[in-house]
Design a protein around this motif. Sequence first.
Motif, PDB file in Angstrom:
ATOM      1  N   VAL A 110       0.862  -1.173   0.097  1.00 24.92           N
ATOM      2  CA  VAL A 110       0.018   0.056  -0.151  1.00 24.92           C
ATOM      3  C   VAL A 110       0.723   1.282   0.044  1.00 24.92           C
ATOM      4  O   VAL A 110       0.457   2.150  -0.706  1.00 24.92           O
ATOM      5  CB  VAL A 110      -0.935   0.026   1.240  1.00 24.92           C
ATOM      6  CG1 VAL A 110      -1.677   1.245   1.126  1.00 24.92           C
ATOM      7  CG2 VAL A 110      -1.880  -1.201   1.151  1.00 24.92           C
ATOM      8  N   ASP A 111       2.104   1.321   0.862  1.00 22.97           N
ATOM      9  CA  ASP A 111       2.804   2.309   0.927  1.00 22.97           C
ATOM     10  C   ASP A 111       3.321   2.626  -0.322  1.00 22.97           C
ATOM     11  O   ASP A 111       3.591   4.083  -0.789  1.00 22.97           O
ATOM     12  CB  ASP A 111       4.194   1.994   2.011  1.00 22.97           C
ATOM     13  CG  ASP A 111       5.150   3.202   2.130  1.00 22.97           C
ATOM     14  OD1 ASP A 111       4.257   4.271   2.508  1.00 22.97           O
ATOM     15  OD2 ASP A 111       5.955   2.928   2.081  1.00 22.97           O
ATOM     16  N   GLN A 112       3.915   1.541  -1.340  1.00 23.23           N
ATOM     17  CA  GLN A 112       4.629   1.929  -2.453  1.00 23.23           C
ATOM     18  C   GLN A 112       3.590   1.907  -3.736  1.00 23.23           C
ATOM     19  O   GLN A 112       3.932   1.961  -4.766  1.00 23.23           O
ATOM     20  CB  GLN A 112       5.409   0.940  -2.680  1.00 23.23           C
ATOM     21  CG  GLN A 112       6.619   0.689  -1.675  1.00 23.23           C
ATOM     22  CD  GLN A 112       7.757   1.730  -1.690  1.00 23.23           C
ATOM     23  OE1 GLN A 112       7.747   2.180  -2.956  1.00 23.23           O
ATOM     24  NE2 GLN A 112       8.103   2.237  -0.627  1.00 23.23           N
ATOM     25  N   ALA A 113       2.234   2.009  -3.484  1.00 23.49           N
ATOM     26  CA  ALA A 113       1.240   1.944  -4.524  1.00 23.49           C
ATOM     27  C   ALA A 113       1.497   3.111  -5.357  1.00 23.49           C
ATOM     28  O   ALA A 113       1.479   4.248  -4.902  1.00 23.49           O
ATOM     29  CB  ALA A 113      -0.218   1.788  -4.001  1.00 23.49           C
ATOM     30  N   PRO A 114       1.282   2.830  -6.705  1.00 24.67           N
ATOM     31  CA  PRO A 114       1.393   4.323  -7.675  1.00 24.67           C
ATOM     32  C   PRO A 114       0.195   5.148  -7.528  1.00 24.67           C
ATOM     33  O   PRO A 114       0.315   6.470  -7.727  1.00 24.67           O
ATOM     34  CB  PRO A 114       1.418   3.722  -8.930  1.00 24.67           C
ATOM     35  CG  PRO A 114       0.879   2.046  -9.021  1.00 24.67           C
ATOM     36  CD  PRO A 114       1.274   1.857  -7.576  1.00 24.67           C
ATOM     37  N   GLN A 115      -0.995   4.491  -7.161  1.00 22.23           N
ATOM     38  CA  GLN A 115      -2.179   5.414  -6.967  1.00 22.23           C
ATOM     39  C   GLN A 115      -1.943   6.326  -5.738  1.00 22.23           C
ATOM     40  O   GLN A 115      -1.253   5.988  -4.724  1.00 22.23           O
ATOM     41  CB  GLN A 115      -3.297   4.717  -6.596  1.00 22.23           C
ATOM     42  CG  GLN A 115      -3.830   3.869  -8.168  1.00 22.23           C
ATOM     43  CD  GLN A 115      -3.208   2.498  -8.554  1.00 22.23           C
ATOM     44  OE1 GLN A 115      -2.378   2.179  -7.427  1.00 22.23           O
ATOM     45  NE2 GLN A 115      -3.215   2.082  -9.382  1.00 22.23           N
ATOM     46  N   ILE A 116      -2.596   7.456  -5.429  1.00 23.07           N
ATOM     47  CA  ILE A 116      -2.792   8.276  -4.277  1.00 23.07           C
ATOM     48  C   ILE A 116      -3.673   7.384  -3.357  1.00 23.07           C
ATOM     49  O   ILE A 116      -4.902   7.240  -3.783  1.00 23.07           O
ATOM     50  CB  ILE A 116      -3.336   9.589  -4.646  1.00 23.07           C
ATOM     51  CG1 ILE A 116      -2.169  10.415  -5.524  1.00 23.07           C
ATOM     52  CG2 ILE A 116      -3.389  10.383  -3.464  1.00 23.07           C
ATOM     53  CD1 ILE A 116      -2.845  11.524  -6.111  1.00 23.07           C
ATOM     54  N   VAL A 117      -3.244   7.180  -2.201  1.00 21.05           N
ATOM     55  CA  VAL A 117      -3.764   6.658  -1.144  1.00 21.05           C
ATOM     56  C   VAL A 117      -4.483   7.632  -0.046  1.00 21.05           C
ATOM     57  O   VAL A 117      -3.715   8.207   0.471  1.00 21.05           O
ATOM     58  CB  VAL A 117      -3.049   5.302  -0.636  1.00 21.05           C
ATOM     59  CG1 VAL A 117      -4.127   4.543   0.563  1.00 21.05           C
ATOM     60  CG2 VAL A 117      -2.654   4.263  -1.518  1.00 21.05           C
ATOM     61  N   VAL A 118      -5.563   7.408  -0.134  1.00 21.22           N
ATOM     62  CA  VAL A 118      -6.315   8.348   1.083  1.00 21.22           C
ATOM     63  C   VAL A 118      -7.092   7.455   2.047  1.00 21.22           C
ATOM     64  O   VAL A 118      -7.427   6.571   1.933  1.00 21.22           O
ATOM     65  CB  VAL A 118      -7.656   9.183   0.336  1.00 21.22           C
ATOM     66  CG1 VAL A 118      -8.373  10.076   1.443  1.00 21.22           C
ATOM     67  CG2 VAL A 118      -7.139  10.195  -0.796  1.00 21.22           C
ATOM     68  N   SER A 136      -0.785   5.931   4.159  1.00 19.91           N
ATOM     69  CA  SER A 136      -1.626   6.804   3.325  1.00 19.91           C
ATOM     70  C   SER A 136      -0.977   7.903   2.702  1.00 19.91           C
ATOM     71  O   SER A 136      -0.088   8.330   3.388  1.00 19.91           O
ATOM     72  CB  SER A 136      -3.105   6.921   3.966  1.00 19.91           C
ATOM     73  OG  SER A 136      -2.593   7.718   4.989  1.00 19.91           O
ATOM     74  N   ASP A 137      -1.367   8.446   1.509  1.00 13.25           N
ATOM     75  CA  ASP A 137      -0.805   9.775   1.182  1.00 13.25           C
ATOM     76  C   ASP A 137      -1.263  10.850   1.765  1.00 13.25           C
ATOM     77  O   ASP A 137      -0.843  12.026   1.649  1.00 13.25           O
ATOM     78  CB  ASP A 137      -0.895   9.812  -0.326  1.00 13.25           C
ATOM     79  CG  ASP A 137       0.056   8.798  -0.832  1.00 13.25           C
ATOM     80  OD1 ASP A 137       1.358   8.682  -0.834  1.00 13.25           O
ATOM     81  OD2 ASP A 137      -0.330   7.706  -1.734  1.00 13.25           O
TER      82      ASP A 137
END
Length: 279
Positions: A110-118, A136-137
């Motif tokens: 999750v930390d490295q996911a290319p999507q923005i994580v909210v 999360s970002d």
Amino acid sequence: MTLSRSLGNLQLDDSIQIELSDGILKLWLNRPESRNAMSLNMVQAIQQIFTAIQDDLAIRAVVIRGKAGHFCAGGDIRDMAQLRGDAMNIGSNQPYVDFNRQFGAMLEQVDQAPQIVVAVLEGVVLGGGMGLACVSDFALSFAATKFGLPETGLGVIPAQIAPFVVKRIGLTQTRRLALLGNRFDGNTALQYGLIHEVVEHEAALELALSSVITQIKRTAPHASRVTKALLHQTLTEPLKPLLDTAAQLFADAVSSAEGMEGTMAFVQKRNPNWMDEEK
């Protein structure tokens, strides 16, 4: 609701629910009877989802929330009981090792996911739930939300969570929280830098979340992915080669179709083509 091709073939149990709308994937933790405590099935489902969307440029962001007024109360004690039986049967603690390490792998993914994580945080955000919030970002919370690392009070340790909490709020604060097991609210979480915005009530939360999603859609999809990866590299790469890499990434971005569209839209005082027409 129609899911994207990347998500259409996933077989998920009821512990996770997903909704996709206009490039925003909502991922709901759905075990309200346990305040969304993290089971092995949930961990595996989250990994499946983030693996499936890794290369899906149409999915701009993932919003993680918990059902029934809670984010996540940590690890599922019932899973621990099952693991105890497995360990006794084989005469080894390896089942504990495997389960714990898989949770860490999920946090890393999750930390490295290319999507923005909210992360939308309410009710309780404890143990593993706090770890998930820390990768999360953007994190949005109610003021009344209760955060904490209760592991040492239970005779265990925040093993996979600790590195992500330290990276988020620093070693000094993490030492106090992890060693004393303090509970704290959303306003204190904001002071620590664990979250980015705090609100008082549901209407304000939905308004803030809508605003964040609007901001996400204003960013160029590929540029956002490259920027997130570059930010992660700042923690691990030596400065000079990192700056060399960044210069090349910048050149690639400026000369790309996305970069040319963005700069031309700015000059022409219009929205770039990746934004919704009405925005």
